[in-house]
Design a protein around this motif. Structure first.
Motif, short mmCIF file in Angstrom:
data_model
loop_
_atom_site.label_atom_id
_atom_site.label_comp_id
_atom_site.label_asym_id
_atom_site.label_seq_id
_atom_site.Cartn_x
_atom_site.Cartn_y
_atom_site.Cartn_z
N PHE A 31 1.07 -1.47 -0.04
CA PHE A 31 0.18 0.14 0.12
C PHE A 31 0.79 1.36 -0.05
O PHE A 31 1.15 1.83 1.10
CB PHE A 31 -1.06 0.09 1.32
CG PHE A 31 -1.97 0.89 1.18
CD1 PHE A 31 -2.01 2.30 0.55
CD2 PHE A 31 -3.32 0.17 1.64
CE1 PHE A 31 -3.23 2.93 0.58
CE2 PHE A 31 -4.44 1.14 1.60
CZ PHE A 31 -4.54 2.44 1.14
N LEU A 32 1.34 1.72 -1.16
CA LEU A 32 2.29 2.67 -1.41
C LEU A 32 1.51 3.90 -1.95
O LEU A 32 0.08 4.04 -2.10
CB LEU A 32 3.44 2.29 -2.24
CG LEU A 32 4.15 1.28 -1.63
CD1 LEU A 32 5.39 0.94 -2.48
CD2 LEU A 32 4.71 1.46 -0.10
N SER A 33 2.31 5.12 -2.64
CA SER A 33 1.63 6.18 -3.02
C SER A 33 0.69 5.96 -4.08
O SER A 33 -0.49 6.48 -4.34
CB SER A 33 2.71 7.15 -3.36
OG SER A 33 3.46 6.66 -4.51
N THR A 34 0.81 4.90 -5.15
CA THR A 34 0.07 4.62 -6.23
C THR A 34 -1.25 4.02 -5.75
O THR A 34 -2.34 4.75 -6.32
CB THR A 34 0.77 3.82 -7.42
OG1 THR A 34 2.10 4.29 -7.82
CG2 THR A 34 -0.05 3.52 -8.54
N THR A 35 -1.11 3.17 -4.90
CA THR A 35 -2.54 2.83 -4.34
C THR A 35 -3.53 3.76 -3.61
O THR A 35 -4.45 3.95 -3.87
CB THR A 35 -2.06 1.53 -3.39
OG1 THR A 35 -1.54 0.78 -3.97
CG2 THR A 35 -3.42 1.04 -2.78
N THR A 36 -2.69 4.38 -2.81
CA THR A 36 -3.27 5.69 -2.17
C THR A 36 -3.81 6.60 -3.10
O THR A 36 -5.35 7.17 -2.86
CB THR A 36 -2.34 6.69 -1.39
OG1 THR A 36 -1.77 5.53 -0.37
CG2 THR A 36 -3.02 7.51 -0.60
N THR A 37 -3.22 6.99 -4.19
CA THR A 37 -3.90 8.17 -5.09
C THR A 37 -4.88 7.45 -5.71
O THR A 37 -5.95 8.05 -6.03
CB THR A 37 -2.86 8.31 -6.11
OG1 THR A 37 -1.59 9.09 -5.39
CG2 THR A 37 -3.20 9.42 -7.29
N ARG A 38 -4.95 6.31 -6.15
CA ARG A 38 -6.09 5.46 -6.75
C ARG A 38 -7.19 5.45 -6.02
O ARG A 38 -8.25 5.49 -6.19
CB ARG A 38 -5.61 4.16 -7.44
CG ARG A 38 -6.49 3.44 -8.41
CD ARG A 38 -6.91 4.30 -9.53
NE ARG A 38 -7.88 3.42 -10.04
CZ ARG A 38 -9.12 4.12 -10.37
NH1 ARG A 38 -9.60 5.29 -9.64
NH2 ARG A 38 -10.00 3.46 -11.18
N LEU A 39 -6.97 4.84 -4.77
CA LEU A 39 -8.20 4.78 -3.60
C LEU A 39 -9.01 5.96 -3.59
O LEU A 39 -10.02 6.25 -3.53
CB LEU A 39 -7.61 4.06 -2.33
CG LEU A 39 -8.67 4.05 -1.42
CD1 LEU A 39 -9.80 2.88 -1.95
CD2 LEU A 39 -8.07 3.40 -0.06
#
Length: 332
Positions: free
Chosen positions: A293-301
């Motif tokens: 759960f890194l920045s890409t997942t955070t942004t997409r969520l």
């Protein structure tokens, strides 16, 4: 020496031999017995109890199951683990990662201690048994299970057996099928290489009288919602028993993804976490399922939440889980 004298001599020698053998046996018992009695000369150590304890004492803890993925070390859990380590010099484990799990555990919300003793080592077994005896002993005021109650101990697993504060009439009962699996391959599962101690919420938070010198009321912890399998983490003491709901299951004909989601529904996932539950989330929101759960997942969520009219928190709170389940065919 005549026959009568000879008989008397032999009888005297026999009695003397029996007396010497008896004295030798008593000497052996005297040398060994104190090791089984905590507090005697040569006895195994036991943890130091605090002074200034109140006359009142906590009642035996009811069963409050683990229902959250909230991997924080709790004050009382850590202090108990360190108390045992100080006494015996052994190691311990506390919270575990919950993202691979599909069923909650007290390890996942910071309420469990695994303190490592091996039943196959005589010295470690003696120390483990001394610790358990200390926890369950009656105190000078006549309170049974006194230290367990003052620490908020809910249940203990050790050497194929289980003791629970909420099933006290059963004493130590068999744990699972461990009596039929004596090999070392099952030592961890059957708690032969460690003692597991699960605590109440008041015990885990360090509010019980052993630490605070004040008797703590029961804290029922966070409550699970009826349509999700996991709850949010602890935020404040809860004086009311939580409702009990059936486990949520995927409907007939559910997709493979929905079947993955439902057992983990309600699990609060946030940046920095990793594991299978994060992979499931990533599949739902359409990013590469790396399990981190890194920045890409955070942004997409956050974008997914905004598109579904939810607060863009980047964390899977209950409303987000409900929307994700509904989007994949779950009906309430």
């Amino acid at each position: 020496m005549n026959h009568t004298a000879l008989s008397r001599h032999r009888s005297t020698r026999g009695m003397l031999s029996l007396l010497l053998a008896t004295l030798a046996a008593l000497s052996l018992v005297w040398c060994v017995a104190p090791a089984a009695n905590a507090g005697g000369v040569g006895a195994p150590p036991v943890p130091a109890a605090p002074t200034g304890l109140p006359a009142d004492i906590e009642r035996l803890s009811p069963y409050v199951p683990g229902i959250a993925c909230d991997m924080r070390d709790r004050t009382g859990t850590v202090r108990l683990a360190q108390l045992i380590k100080t006494t015996y010099g052994n190691t311990y484990g506390l919270a575990r990662s919950c993202t691979a799990a599909t069923k909650p555990s007290e390890h996942f919300d910071g309420r469990a201690v695994d303190t490592f003793f091996n039943v196959r080592d005589a010295a470690q077994r003696t120390n483990a048994n001394a610790l358990i005896s200390w926890l369950l002993a009656t105190d000078k005021a006549g309170n049974p299970y006194a230290n367990a109650r003052r620490l908020g101990v809910m249940y203990i697993l050790w050497n194929n057996k289980m003791w629970s504060s909420y099933r006290i009439s059963e004493g130590w009962r068999p744990y699972s099928t461990c009596a039929t699996t004596p090999t070392t391959a099952y030592d961890t599962t059957c708690h032969r290489d460690h003692i597991h101690i699960s605590l109440s919420w008041e015990g885990a938070m360090g509010r019980t009288s052993f630490w605070s010198k004040q008797v703590a009321p029961v804290d029922w912890g966070p409550c699970r919602l009826p349509d999700l399998n996991w709850s949010i983490g602890w935020s404040a003491p809860n004086p009311d028993r939580c409702p009990s709901y059936p486990v949520v299951t995927a409907p007939a004909g559910a997709s493979a993804l929905l079947k993955e989601m439902v057992p983990r529904s309600g699990m609060v996932l946030r940046p920095g976490m990793s594991g299978p539950a994060v992979k499931t989330l990533q599949k739902v929101i359409g990013v590469s399922a790396t399990g981190s759960f890194l920045s890409t997942t955070t942004t997409r969520l956050k974008a997914w939440q905004t598109a579904h009219h939810l607060p863009a928190t980047g964390i899977t709170w209950p409303a987000t889980w409900r929307a994700m389940l509904a989007a994949n065919g779950m009906r309430r």
